[in-house]
Every structure is written in structure tokens, then in C-alpha cells.
Write an enzyme that holds these catalytic residues in place. Structure first.
Site, short mmCIF file in Angstrom:
data_model
loop_
_atom_site.label_atom_id
_atom_site.label_comp_id
_atom_site.label_asym_id
_atom_site.label_seq_id
_atom_site.Cartn_x
_atom_site.Cartn_y
_atom_site.Cartn_z
N GLY A 159 0.88 -1.22 -0.01
CA GLY A 159 -0.01 0.10 0.05
C GLY A 159 0.76 1.35 -0.07
N GLN A 167 2.93 9.76 1.57
CA GLN A 167 4.27 9.33 1.33
C GLN A 167 4.88 9.56 0.38
OE1 GLN A 167 2.39 4.99 2.37
NE2 GLN A 167 4.61 4.95 3.25
N CYS A 180 6.31 -0.75 6.32
CA CYS A 180 5.86 0.55 5.85
C CYS A 180 7.02 0.95 5.05
CB CYS A 180 5.73 1.46 7.17
SG CYS A 180 5.11 3.06 6.36
N LEU A 181 6.71 1.52 3.66
CA LEU A 181 7.75 1.95 2.81
C LEU A 181 8.37 3.13 3.33
CD1 LEU A 181 5.91 1.53 -0.64
CD2 LEU A 181 7.69 0.02 0.49
N HIS A 184 -3.83 0.64 7.73
CA HIS A 184 -2.61 1.30 7.77
C HIS A 184 -2.47 2.59 7.07
CE1 HIS A 184 2.09 0.74 7.76
NE2 HIS A 184 1.91 1.72 6.59
N GLU A 185 -2.93 2.49 5.72
CA GLU A 185 -3.06 3.53 4.76
C GLU A 185 -4.01 4.74 5.39
OE1 GLU A 185 -0.85 3.37 2.78
OE2 GLU A 185 -0.25 1.21 2.96
N HIS A 214 -1.93 6.83 7.58
CA HIS A 214 -1.17 7.64 7.09
C HIS A 214 -1.94 8.88 6.74
CE1 HIS A 214 2.69 5.64 6.45
NE2 HIS A 214 2.28 4.61 5.66
ZN ZN Z 1 3.19 2.90 5.79
#
Ligand code: ZN
Length: 148
Positions: free
Chosen positions: A47, A52, A90-91, A132-133, A136
Site C-alpha cells: 500500500g 508518502q 511500511c515503505l 495502515h493507509e 497515514h
Molecule cells: Zn506505511
């Protein structure tokens, strides 16, 4: 089409609440969606949220089990009382995995990339990625959840 640079924690854009998208069909939004999908796939992420990649907008893309979901202005409308623990990566935190407890099942509504209203129920990995997204989009990252 170009890949977008992914912001790493503790970049301040990750900590800010994002803004609702007014016109989901605007060319710049459609371009951003396409670039976010490419960026997510290239980074092998499950995701990616718009903030991000530096755009403070309520938009995220998700890939789960070969299906790509584009969620514009997503809202969780209900969640199960039962919570489960799962490791999350997480990226924006390369190589880091944190076990977090979250509701097992959720209902979410959003607009898809065509501007169509969608309501889904989800559980398992997809429910986890969506939560999670959406975190963000509210300026919350995994280490913030750990503190709670
Ligand atoms: Zn993340």
C-alpha cells in the site's frame, strides 16, 4: 510516467493530516494515481498513501492478492470489537516491522479511480492494509500506534 520518491520517517509531511480530494477525475489526480500504483509495485509495497510521496491528499493505493484498490477520501464506517495482532511494515520505515493490534474486520467507503462510490467489508490482510493507509492519511505512522 515516472516513479515517485517515497518520503522516509520522520519527514514532516508524513505527520500532517491530508486534505479531501474535491475532483477525483481531475487529470492531475488521475496522473498521481497511476504514478502511485507504479511506485507501489516497484517498491514491492502492499500500500502507498499520497502523503508518502509528498502529496497531502486523501488518496491511497493498495495491492492485495493481485488486486489493486484505489481509495479516494476513504472512511472507516465501522470496525469489529475483536482485535488481532499482525506484523506491519511500511515503505517509509525500510526494513522495520512492528507487531500492532487492530480491529480484525472493518467496513470502509471511498471513491474509486472512476469517482464511483464503493462500500466494502474486509478482514484479514486487506483490512490491515486499509487501516495502515488510512492512518497515514490522518498523519499517523506505525511508531505512533506503538506508543498508544
Ligand atoms: Zn506505511
Amino acid at each position: 510516467m515516472s516513479l515517485l520518491p517515497i518520503l522516509k520517517y520522520p519527514h514532516k509531511t508524513l505527520a500532517a493530516k491530508t486534505k479531501k480530494i474535491k475532483d477525483s477525475l481531475a487529470p492531475e489526480i488521475q496522473k498521481l494515481i497511476a504514478e502511485m500504483i507504479e511506485t507501489m509495485k516497484s517498491a514491492k509495497g502492499a500500500g502507498l498513501a499520497a502523503n508518502q510521496v509528498g502529496y497531502s491528499l486523501r488518496l491511497c493505493v493498495i495491492e492485495e492478492n493481485g488486486n489493486v484498490f484505489v481509495m479516494i477520501n476513504p472512511v472507516i464506517t465501522s470496525c469489529s470489537r475483536k482485535k488481532v495482532a499482525m506484523d506491519e511494515g511500511c515503505l517509509s520505515f525500510p526494513g522495520k516491522f512492528i507487531s500492532l493490534c487492530r480491529p480484525e474486520k472493518i467496513k470502509v467507503r471511498y471513491l474509486d479511480e472512476k469517482g464511483k462510490k464503493v462500500k466494502i467489508k474486509s478482514d484479514g490482510l486487506l483490512a490491515r492494509i486499509i487501516q495502515h493507509e488510512i492512518d497515514h492519511l490522518n498523519g499517523i505512522v506505525i511508531t505512533d500506534r506503538l506508543k498508544k
